[in-house]
Design an enzyme around this catalytic site. Sequence first.
Site, PDB file in Angstrom:
ATOM      1  N   CYS A   1     -93.354 -21.429  73.315  1.00 18.41           N
ATOM      2  CA  CYS A   1     -93.054 -20.555  72.170  1.00 18.41           C
ATOM      3  C   CYS A   1     -93.772 -20.940  70.886  1.00 18.41           C
ATOM      4  O   CYS A   1     -93.976 -20.092  70.029  1.00 18.41           O
ATOM      5  CB  CYS A   1     -91.547 -20.500  71.940  1.00 18.41           C
ATOM      6  SG  CYS A   1     -90.851 -21.964  71.141  1.00 18.41           S
TER       7      CYS A   1
ATOM      8  N   CYS B   1     -92.305 -25.407  67.712  1.00 21.68           N
ATOM      9  CA  CYS B   1     -92.168 -26.844  67.449  1.00 21.68           C
ATOM     10  C   CYS B   1     -93.483 -27.493  67.052  1.00 21.68           C
ATOM     11  O   CYS B   1     -93.593 -28.713  67.069  1.00 21.68           O
ATOM     12  CB  CYS B   1     -91.667 -27.517  68.728  1.00 21.68           C
ATOM     13  SG  CYS B   1     -92.899 -27.413  70.040  1.00 21.68           S
TER      14      CYS B   1
ATOM     15  N   CYS C   1     -92.255 -30.643  71.286  1.00 25.37           N
ATOM     16  CA  CYS C   1     -91.196 -30.646  72.303  1.00 25.37           C
ATOM     17  C   CYS C   1     -91.658 -31.306  73.595  1.00 25.37           C
ATOM     18  O   CYS C   1     -90.845 -31.657  74.439  1.00 25.37           O
ATOM     19  CB  CYS C   1     -90.690 -29.228  72.584  1.00 25.37           C
ATOM     20  SG  CYS C   1     -91.868 -28.183  73.446  1.00 25.37           S
TER      21      CYS C   1
ATOM     22  N   CYS D   1     -89.641 -11.011  65.828  1.00 23.17           N
ATOM     23  CA  CYS D   1     -89.221 -10.094  64.755  1.00 23.17           C
ATOM     24  C   CYS D   1     -90.328  -9.196  64.246  1.00 23.17           C
ATOM     25  O   CYS D   1     -90.125  -8.008  64.049  1.00 23.17           O
ATOM     26  CB  CYS D   1     -88.700 -10.879  63.562  1.00 23.17           C
ATOM     27  SG  CYS D   1     -87.340 -11.988  63.900  1.00 23.17           S
TER      28      CYS D   1
ATOM     29  N   ASN E   1    -103.557 -31.706  85.152  1.00 24.41           N
ATOM     30  CA  ASN E   1    -103.532 -30.379  85.762  1.00 24.41           C
ATOM     31  C   ASN E   1    -103.834 -30.483  87.271  1.00 24.41           C
ATOM     32  O   ASN E   1    -103.116 -29.929  88.104  1.00 24.41           O
ATOM     33  CB  ASN E   1    -104.577 -29.498  85.057  1.00 24.41           C
ATOM     34  CG  ASN E   1    -104.577 -28.073  85.590  1.00 24.41           C
ATOM     35  OD1 ASN E   1    -104.881 -27.850  86.752  1.00 24.41           O
ATOM     36  ND2 ASN E   1    -104.232 -27.113  84.745  1.00 24.41           N
TER      37      ASN E   1
ATOM     38  N   LEU F   1    -105.963 -40.502  89.684  1.00 21.49           N
ATOM     39  CA  LEU F   1    -107.181 -39.715  89.576  1.00 21.49           C
ATOM     40  C   LEU F   1    -107.984 -40.267  88.401  1.00 21.49           C
ATOM     41  O   LEU F   1    -107.462 -40.364  87.288  1.00 21.49           O
ATOM     42  CB  LEU F   1    -106.794 -38.252  89.316  1.00 21.49           C
ATOM     43  CG  LEU F   1    -107.912 -37.245  89.359  1.00 21.49           C
ATOM     44  CD1 LEU F   1    -108.454 -37.118  90.770  1.00 21.49           C
ATOM     45  CD2 LEU F   1    -107.400 -35.899  88.885  1.00 21.49           C
TER      46      LEU F   1
ATOM     47  N   ARG G   1     -71.769   7.377  74.347  1.00 15.30           N
ATOM     48  CA  ARG G   1     -72.061   8.010  73.060  1.00 15.30           C
ATOM     49  C   ARG G   1     -73.487   7.668  72.616  1.00 15.30           C
ATOM     50  O   ARG G   1     -74.245   8.534  72.175  1.00 15.30           O
ATOM     51  CB  ARG G   1     -71.044   7.507  72.030  1.00 15.30           C
ATOM     52  CG  ARG G   1     -71.293   7.951  70.636  1.00 15.30           C
ATOM     53  CD  ARG G   1     -70.304   7.237  69.702  1.00 15.30           C
ATOM     54  NE  ARG G   1     -70.697   7.425  68.327  1.00 15.30           N
ATOM     55  CZ  ARG G   1     -71.670   6.727  67.729  1.00 15.30           C
ATOM     56  NH1 ARG G   1     -72.335   5.813  68.388  1.00 15.30           N
ATOM     57  NH2 ARG G   1     -71.951   6.966  66.470  1.00 15.30           N
TER      58      ARG G   1
ATOM     59  N   GLU H   1     -83.355  -0.035  64.123  1.00 11.09           N
ATOM     60  CA  GLU H   1     -83.395   0.208  65.563  1.00 11.09           C
ATOM     61  C   GLU H   1     -84.220   1.426  66.002  1.00 11.09           C
ATOM     62  O   GLU H   1     -84.935   1.355  67.005  1.00 11.09           O
ATOM     63  CB  GLU H   1     -81.960   0.365  66.094  1.00 11.09           C
ATOM     64  CG  GLU H   1     -81.203  -0.943  66.048  1.00 11.09           C
ATOM     65  CD  GLU H   1     -79.719  -0.755  66.268  1.00 11.09           C
ATOM     66  OE1 GLU H   1     -79.228  -1.206  67.298  1.00 11.09           O
ATOM     67  OE2 GLU H   1     -79.056  -0.148  65.392  1.00 11.09           O
TER      68      GLU H   1
HETATM   69  C1  FAD Z   1     -97.025 -23.950  78.237  1.00 13.33           C
HETATM   70  C2  FAD Z   1     -98.030 -24.370  79.260  1.00 13.33           C
HETATM   71  C3  FAD Z   1     -98.916 -23.419  79.751  1.00 13.33           C
HETATM   72  C4  FAD Z   1     -99.830 -23.778  80.736  1.00 13.33           C
HETATM   73  N1  FAD Z   1    -100.678 -22.823  81.211  1.00 13.33           N
HETATM   74  C5  FAD Z   1    -101.551 -23.145  82.182  1.00 13.33           C
HETATM   75  C6  FAD Z   1    -102.446 -22.173  82.725  1.00 13.33           C
HETATM   76  O1  FAD Z   1    -102.443 -21.024  82.322  1.00 13.33           O
HETATM   77  N2  FAD Z   1    -103.284 -22.565  83.710  1.00 13.33           N
HETATM   78  C7  FAD Z   1    -103.329 -23.843  84.163  1.00 13.33           C
HETATM   79  O2  FAD Z   1    -104.127 -24.159  85.037  1.00 13.33           O
HETATM   80  N3  FAD Z   1    -102.486 -24.773  83.678  1.00 13.33           N
HETATM   81  C8  FAD Z   1    -101.616 -24.457  82.719  1.00 13.33           C
HETATM   82  N4  FAD Z   1    -100.757 -25.404  82.229  1.00 13.33           N
HETATM   83  C9  FAD Z   1    -100.723 -26.720  82.858  1.00 13.33           C
HETATM   84  C10 FAD Z   1    -101.449 -27.760  82.045  1.00 13.33           C
HETATM   85  O3  FAD Z   1    -102.818 -27.593  82.216  1.00 13.33           O
HETATM   86  C11 FAD Z   1    -100.945 -29.097  82.526  1.00 13.33           C
HETATM   87  O4  FAD Z   1     -99.604 -29.210  82.126  1.00 13.33           O
HETATM   88  C12 FAD Z   1    -101.722 -30.232  81.936  1.00 13.33           C
HETATM   89  O5  FAD Z   1    -103.079 -30.124  82.197  1.00 13.33           O
HETATM   90  C13 FAD Z   1    -101.199 -31.548  82.447  1.00 13.33           C
HETATM   91  O6  FAD Z   1    -101.847 -32.565  81.737  1.00 13.33           O
HETATM   92  P1  FAD Z   1    -101.029 -33.683  80.975  1.00 13.33           P
HETATM   93  O7  FAD Z   1    -102.028 -34.601  80.435  1.00 13.33           O
HETATM   94  O8  FAD Z   1    -100.107 -33.118  79.996  1.00 13.33           O
HETATM   95  O9  FAD Z   1    -100.248 -34.295  82.196  1.00 13.33           O
HETATM   96  P2  FAD Z   1     -98.884 -35.065  82.209  1.00 13.33           P
HETATM   97  O10 FAD Z   1     -97.803 -34.116  81.932  1.00 13.33           O
HETATM   98  O11 FAD Z   1     -98.984 -36.256  81.353  1.00 13.33           O
HETATM   99  O12 FAD Z   1     -98.852 -35.448  83.734  1.00 13.33           O
HETATM  100  C14 FAD Z   1     -98.613 -34.500  84.718  1.00 13.33           C
HETATM  101  C15 FAD Z   1     -98.323 -35.203  86.054  1.00 13.33           C
HETATM  102  O13 FAD Z   1     -99.518 -35.742  86.566  1.00 13.33           O
HETATM  103  C16 FAD Z   1     -99.446 -37.168  86.676  1.00 13.33           C
HETATM  104  N5  FAD Z   1    -100.748 -37.611  86.245  1.00 13.33           N
HETATM  105  C17 FAD Z   1    -101.368 -37.302  85.070  1.00 13.33           C
HETATM  106  N6  FAD Z   1    -102.601 -37.795  85.074  1.00 13.33           N
HETATM  107  C18 FAD Z   1    -102.763 -38.436  86.256  1.00 13.33           C
HETATM  108  C19 FAD Z   1    -103.846 -39.132  86.829  1.00 13.33           C
HETATM  109  N7  FAD Z   1    -105.005 -39.262  86.209  1.00 13.33           N
HETATM  110  N8  FAD Z   1    -103.663 -39.647  88.065  1.00 13.33           N
HETATM  111  C20 FAD Z   1    -102.493 -39.532  88.717  1.00 13.33           C
HETATM  112  N9  FAD Z   1    -101.449 -38.877  88.211  1.00 13.33           N
HETATM  113  C21 FAD Z   1    -101.591 -38.335  87.000  1.00 13.33           C
HETATM  114  C22 FAD Z   1     -98.285 -37.558  85.808  1.00 13.33           C
HETATM  115  O14 FAD Z   1     -97.669 -38.708  86.296  1.00 13.33           O
HETATM  116  C23 FAD Z   1     -97.386 -36.364  85.924  1.00 13.33           C
HETATM  117  O15 FAD Z   1     -96.614 -36.428  87.071  1.00 13.33           O
HETATM  118  C24 FAD Z   1     -99.853 -25.086  81.242  1.00 13.33           C
HETATM  119  C25 FAD Z   1     -98.956 -26.027  80.741  1.00 13.33           C
HETATM  120  C26 FAD Z   1     -98.054 -25.695  79.769  1.00 13.33           C
HETATM  121  C27 FAD Z   1     -97.068 -26.690  79.266  1.00 13.33           C
HETATM  122  S1  FES Z   2     -89.173 -14.909  65.300  1.00 15.30           S
HETATM  123 FE1  FES Z   2     -90.830 -14.611  63.958  1.00 15.30          FE
HETATM  124  S2  FES Z   2     -89.827 -14.090  62.125  1.00 15.30           S
HETATM  125 FE2  FES Z   2     -88.202 -14.163  63.553  1.00 15.30          FE
HETATM  126  S1  FES Z   3     -93.080 -24.732  72.490  1.00 12.43           S
HETATM  127 FE1  FES Z   3     -91.092 -23.910  72.384  1.00 12.43          FE
HETATM  128  S2  FES Z   3     -89.999 -25.543  71.564  1.00 12.43           S
HETATM  129 FE2  FES Z   3     -91.906 -26.400  71.906  1.00 12.43          FE
END
Ligand code: FAD
Ligand code: FES
Ligand code: FES
Length: 1333
Positions: A48, A51, A73, A155, A337, A390, A881, A1261
Site C-alpha cells: 500500500c 509506511c 513495514c 479517497c 526473488n 545463492l 429503497r 456518493e
Molecule cells: C509488494 C511486493 C510486490 C512484489 N511484486 C513482485 C512481482 O511483481 N514480480 C516478482 O517477480 N516479484 C515480486 N515481488 C517479490 C520480490 O521480488 C521479492 O520479495 C524479493 O526479490 C526478495 O528479495 P529480498 O532481498 O527482500 O529477500 P528476503 O525477503 O530477504 O529473502 C527471501 C527468502 O529468500 C532467502 N534468501 C534470500 N537471499 C538468499 C540467498 N542469496 N541464498 C539463499 N537464500 C536466500 C531468505 O532466507 C528468505 O527465505 C514482490 C514483493 C513484494 C513485497
Molecule cells: S487514502 Fe488517500 S487521502 Fe485517504
Molecule cells: S506497504 Fe502497506 S504498510 Fe507497508
Amino acid sequence: MEGKDLEFAVNGERFKVNSVDPSTTLLEFLRFNTPFKSVKLGCSEGGCGACLVMLSKHDPDSDQVKEHSINSCLTLLCSINGCSITTSEGLGNTKKGFHPIHNRFAGFHASQCGFCTPGMCISLYSALSNAHINHNNTLTVSEAEKAIAGNLCRCTGYRPIVDACKSFAADVDIEDLGLNSFWKKGDSKEVMVKSLPPYNPDDHLVTRLFPEFLKKKKKVRNGLDHSRYHWTTPFCVNELCNVLESANSVGSLKLVVGNTGSGYYKDEERFDRYVDISHIPEMSMIKKDENGIEIGAAVTISDVIDALKDSDFEKMAAHMEKIGNHSIRNSASIGGNLVMAQSRKFPSDITTLLLAADASVFMLNVREIEKVKLQEFLDLPPILDTKRVLLKVDIPAWTAPSRDDTELLFETYRAAPRSIGNALPYVNAAFFARVSHSGRGVVVNKCLLAFGSYGGDHSIRATEVEHFLTGILLSHSVLYEAMGLLRGIIVPSKDTSYPEYRKALAVGFLFEFCYPLIGNNGHRICSSLDSGEKHSNGHVDHTESLPFLSSSQQVVESDEFQPVGEAVIKAGAALQASGEAVFVDDIPTLPNCLHGAFIYSTEPLAKIKSISFSENVTPTGVFALLTFKDIPQQGQNIGSKTVFGPGPLFADELTRCAGQRIALVVADTQKHADRAAKLAVVEYDIKNLEEEPILTVEDAVKRSSFFEVHPMFYPEPVGDVLHGMKEADRKILLAEFRLGSQYFFYMEPQTALALPDEDNCIKVFSSSQAPEYVHSVIATCLGIPEHNVRVITRRVGGGFGGKAVKSMPVATACALAAHKLQRPVKMYLNRKTDMIMAGGRHPMKVTYNVGFRSDGKLTALELTMLIDAGIEPDVSPILPRNIMGPLRKYDWGALSFDVKVCKTNLPSRTAMRAPGEVQGSYIAESIIENVASFLHMEADEVRKINLHTYHSLGKFYKHISGEAEEYTLPLLWDKVEISSEFKKRGEMVKEFNKCNVWRKRGLSRVPIVHQVMQRATPGRVSILSDGSVVVEVGGIEIGQGLWTKVKQMVAYGLGLMKCTGSDKLLEKVRVVQADTLGLIQGGFTAGSTTSENSCEAVRLCCVILVERLKPTMDQLKSGSVTWNMLIQQAYAKSVNLSASALYTPEFSSMEYLNYGVGVSEVEVDVLTGKTEILRSDIIYDCGKSLNPAVDLGQVEGAFVQGIGFFMMEEYTTDEKGLVVQQGTWDYKIPTVDTIPKKFFVEILNTGHHKNRVLSSKASGEPPLLLAASVHCATRSAIREARRQSLSWDCNDGDRDVSGADFELPVPATMPVVKGLCGLYSVEKYLEGKICGK
Ligand SMILES: Cc1cc2nc3c(=O)[nH]c(=O)nc-3n(C[C@H](O)[C@H](O)[C@H](O)COP(=O)(O)OP(=O)(O)OC[C@H]3O[C@@H](n4cnc5c(N)ncnc54)[C@H](O)[C@@H]3O)c2cc1C
Ligand code: FES
Ligand code: FES
C-alpha cells in the site's frame, strides 16, 4: 562495545537500541518507540505504500550518501544499523515549517482522509532525490507520474496527487495542472510558476545532510553484537560458511537481504538468528564484460535495472520496472526473488526473464561453489531446506548474428491486474529467438520460450514447443500447431484461479511474438503486429510507459456566501501530508496498555466446543482471552446496533458465520495479540446441528430466511406492469444476472483505544462514522448508564460506510477488555482480519422481465431481487429503497418489483458508499444494454428515448422530484455530448474497431439520478475570548472535507456581523473532535448529506450568536469595529457566546435528487482482457457547491472507487463463507495506472435551490454510480470482439461462444473480459486464416 550497538538516526535524531527481537520491523520501532507517527500501517505486505520512509546510507570510502525509499513495514530494524531514516514529518512539519511537497499536496487538494498522504509524499521525495542524483535535478512528467505507482489511495482518485507530483517536473506545462489554491483562472504562466511553494533542491533535499554522529560511527567488521540482537552480518563468503556451519548450535537461522519476502509469506516461524547477507562483496557486485553480466544475489532489483538499462538486456530492465513498486525494488534482492521462486513457488517475473536469457546461478554448498543452469536450479529440492546459498547470477552475452539475414529477437510479456501498480502477473513470458529470413519467409534457428506465474511450480521453458519451432519455416499452421502444444504444457495447479485464462494468455503471448514473423518478407515491422493486411492487428505493447495523464476540471466558485463557495484548502491538509495529523492509533499509549485481536470462526454454523492455543501453550505476552461469558452480568452480548436491531459482540455457544467473532485475545503488544489469535485452536461440533447453514440466496428462499423490510423502506410500484407488458411489442423474459460484493479498503484499518476511568466510567477513542451508536452499544454491553461512556473521534482514515456499523464491535470489544481488566486496551485490526470481518457491499441476484417497443421505448419492467444480507440485519433492510431510487432514472412505463433481503450464514453485509444505489443504477443500465442489443440499436439511443421528462420524473419520484428547473439531467446529457465530442468519438471508435483486430474500443454515456436524504444533525459554535472560534458538529471528518465546509459556513455565518476584517474569520475557526458527551445526537455520518447538515446546524448557531452580538455591535458602532473588539466587549458584558442547535430538516423537502452524466471510452486488449480507460468525462450538478475543490475531490474519488467496483475488485467467499481475498496481494483497488488516461470533470453550478443548504447539493456518493459508464463501454468493446470472432468461424463453433447476447459480470476483471472475447481467439483467428477466411 560501541561499534556493536544498533545505532541509527530518525529525522536527524540519534537512536541507540540496546537489544531487540530481530524480527522487529522498522515500522514497529518508529510507531512504538519514537514520537514520529507519519509512517502508517496499512497492510504489512508492501502493498500500500503508507509506511514509506527514506533510507540514507553513507559510504565512508567515497563520502557519498546513497538514498532511496523503502517500506518500513518489511524492513528489519537491525538492517538499518548506521543508516539515517527520514519520515514525512522529517521533511518538514508544523514547527520547522512544512516542506514544499506538503504545501503543494495541500494546495492541489491531494489529501482527503490523509492516511496515505505521508507515504505519497515520501514517494515523490524519493523521485526528486533520484532526479537530483541521476538526472541533474530534472524530474520529468513521466517520472513524476510513476513516482506514486503502487501507492494506494482510496479517497482521491489520484488525479490531484499526480498534479502535485507533476508540479515538480521540469517539463511540465503548468497550464496542464489541475484545480489548486495557488493561482486563479486566467493568471499568466509566470504568475502560476511564481505562486507555487518554491522548491529548491539545495534547501529542500533535506536528507542530503547525513548526520555527523553516524559518519563518525566506526565501521565494525563484525557488525552487531549477536548475543543481544541475534543478528549476524558476515562480510565475506568464508565468514558466511562459518555462520552456516554453526547453525545447528545456535538454532534456526534465516538469511535476509531486504526481507520483502515476508510481505508475501508472513513468517509464522520464529528464527533464533538472522543472517544479513547483503555485505558480502561477491554477493553485492555487478560485473559486465564481453561474456555477459554477473550479478550478485544480494543486489537489489533497482540496481539490476540500472545495470541492464542501455544494454542488450534493456527489455529485461523494462520488464523488471513492473515488479512491485519503487520502494520494493529498492530493497528486494534478485537472489531473494529466485530463492522464493525456487523454494516456495513464488510466481516470479525474474525467473522467467532469466530462463529466456539462458542464465546460470552460482550456489554455495557447504564450502563448495556450484554453477548450474537456472532451469536445473529451479528443479532442485527447495534450497531453503538445504541451507545452500545463492551467490550470484550469470547472464551470458548474446552472440551477434553473423549473417545479414539473421536476427536476434527478445521480447517479454506480462498480464497483470495493474500494469505498473504493484500486482503479480496472471502469466508472464520471455522469448528469445534467432531467426533467419529467406525469400520464403522466416525460419527459427534457435529459440528459448519461458513462461511463468501461470500456477505451475515455477517458471518453465516450453522445450517441446522450442524443438518443434526450431528449423521450421513459420506459417499459420506451424504457429497453430505450436500453440496446441503449448496448451498441453501450461498446466496450472489445481488450486490456481482462472486456469483456462492463464493458458489463453500464454498462447496469446506466443502468437504475439511469432505472428509478425509470418508471411510477406517476414520482417518484424518495428515492434508492431501490423501484418500488412487490410486490418492492422493493433499492437499490444506490454512495455509501454504510462501515458501522461491529462485532466481538466471546471468548477464555479461563488462569492455569494463568502467564504462558502470558495475552493478553500482542506482543513489540516498540510498536517496530514507531514503525517502529524493524529489518527486513533497515533494516540500515545500508556505503558500499561494492552492490545487485542479477534479470534474468528472458520465455520458457517457450528457449536463451539472449546477455544485453546496450539499445543496447549499460552503464547508469549497473552494476558486474557475474553468470550461472551466475560460480558458483565448486567450487560448484554451486543457488538453493534442499528434501527433494525442489534448484532452480537461474540458468538455464544453457536457460531453463525465464518468470520464471526468468537473471542478476543488480549496481550502486551499488538504483535503478540495477533500471533496468539493465529495460534488459537477452536474446536467445533458440526455433527449435531439441527439445520444446515444457509450459504446462498437460493437456500434462503427455500428456507424462507429473510429480514423483514418495513414499508417505509419498500417503495411503491409505479403504474400497471401487466398493462405495460401488453403494450410491449418485444420482451426479454427471465433474464438473470448477479452482482458481487466490494470491500471498503479504507486505508486505516478498524481501530479503537479504550481507557477505564473512575467510577465505572470508560473513555473510548474510536475510528468511527457513528460514535453516538458506538457509545450506546458500549453502555449496553457493559451494562452501565450512557453517561458513564465517552466516545471520541477526531478523524477517520477513510470510512466509505465500513466504519459505521462495523466499527462498533471493535470499540466495544476494547471497552469490554478495558472495563474488565481495568487497563487501557487498544486494537488495530490487521488487514486480513479486517477483510474477513468487514462484510462489504451486498451481493445480489437479479431476474427481470422487460417489455419494450421496437423503437426502444420501454413499457414495463418486472424485477425480482434476492439480496444477500448475511447473518445480521445491520442496515440491510434499507436496500430495497436504495436500489429502487436510482433504478427509476428511466421511464420504464410501469415498474414492479419483489425484493427479498435474505438472511444467510455469511458475514453481515453493510452500507458501502452508495449502498444499493450503485447496484440499482447499474441494473437499469444492464437492462438498457440488453434491450439495445436485442433491437440492434445503439444503447445510447435507447437511453435517450427513455430519459424522464419532468412529467414522468414526477410519476416515478413523486414529491422528491422537486421543481421543474431543478431537473437538470436533460441539460447535463446534452452538455456532455458537446464537451466530450460524443458523436464524433463514436464514429472514431467504429473506425478504430474496423481497423484493429486485437484491440477494440467502446464508448458509453450513462446518466444518474440519485436520491439523498437530509437528517437531523447537531452543532455548536463557541467564541473564545481572543476571538478564535471553536466548533463541534455531529458529523465526522472521514476525508470528505466536512470540517472544511463547516469552517467556511461558520466564517460566513459570523461574517454577517460585518466587522472590519471579517474576511479573515476563516483562519480563526477550528473544528474539534467529536465527543459524544460534549455534543449528543451525532447520528451516522453517511448518505452524502452529513456535510450540508452539519453546515446548516452551525449556520443556525451563527444566527443565534449574531443575534446576541448585535446589541453590543450597535453600541460600539463608532467607526470601524474589529471582530476582536466586538468579542472583548461581548465578554465584558457576559453575552452568552456559545450557541448550539439541532438542525432538523423539513419533512417535505428532506429528500432530493442529484443528477450527473458520465461518458467513458475504453480500449480492450482482446489477447489479454485488459481494459484501459482512455477517457472519462463527468458532468455533475452540485447546486451551488459549498466548496468546489472538496466536491471535485468527492466526484473524482467516488468515480475511481466505482471503477474498482465495476472493473477490478473481487471480494468473494469460499464454500464455507469465509472471505477469500485477505490482503493487498489478491484485492486490487485502482492505482494511478488504472484510472482514466484523460479525466475531465465539470461541476455544474445550477443556481438557486430553494430547499437546500445555501443551494448546495450532495457529492459524496452519487458520482460513484457514473463509473458504470466504464463497464458499459467495456461491454460495447467486447461485443465488437465477439462480432469479429464470428467472422473467423470455420468449423469449431462451440469452443468460444460468440454473438451479441452476453452478460458482462461485475467486476469485469481481465479474466472475465478475456473469457467473453474468447479464450481461443488466436486459434480461431489462425483457423480462419488456414481455412481461407
Ligand atoms: C509488494 C511486493 C510486490 C512484489 N511484486 C513482485 C512481482 O511483481 N514480480 C516478482 O517477480 N516479484 C515480486 N515481488 C517479490 C520480490 O521480488 C521479492 O520479495 C524479493 O526479490 C526478495 O528479495 P529480498 O532481498 O527482500 O529477500 P528476503 O525477503 O530477504 O529473502 C527471501 C527468502 O529468500 C532467502 N534468501 C534470500 N537471499 C538468499 C540467498 N542469496 N541464498 C539463499 N537464500 C536466500 C531468505 O532466507 C528468505 O527465505 C514482490 C514483493 C513484494 C513485497
Ligand atoms: S487514502 Fe488517500 S487521502 Fe485517504
Ligand atoms: S506497504 Fe502497506 S504498510 Fe507497508
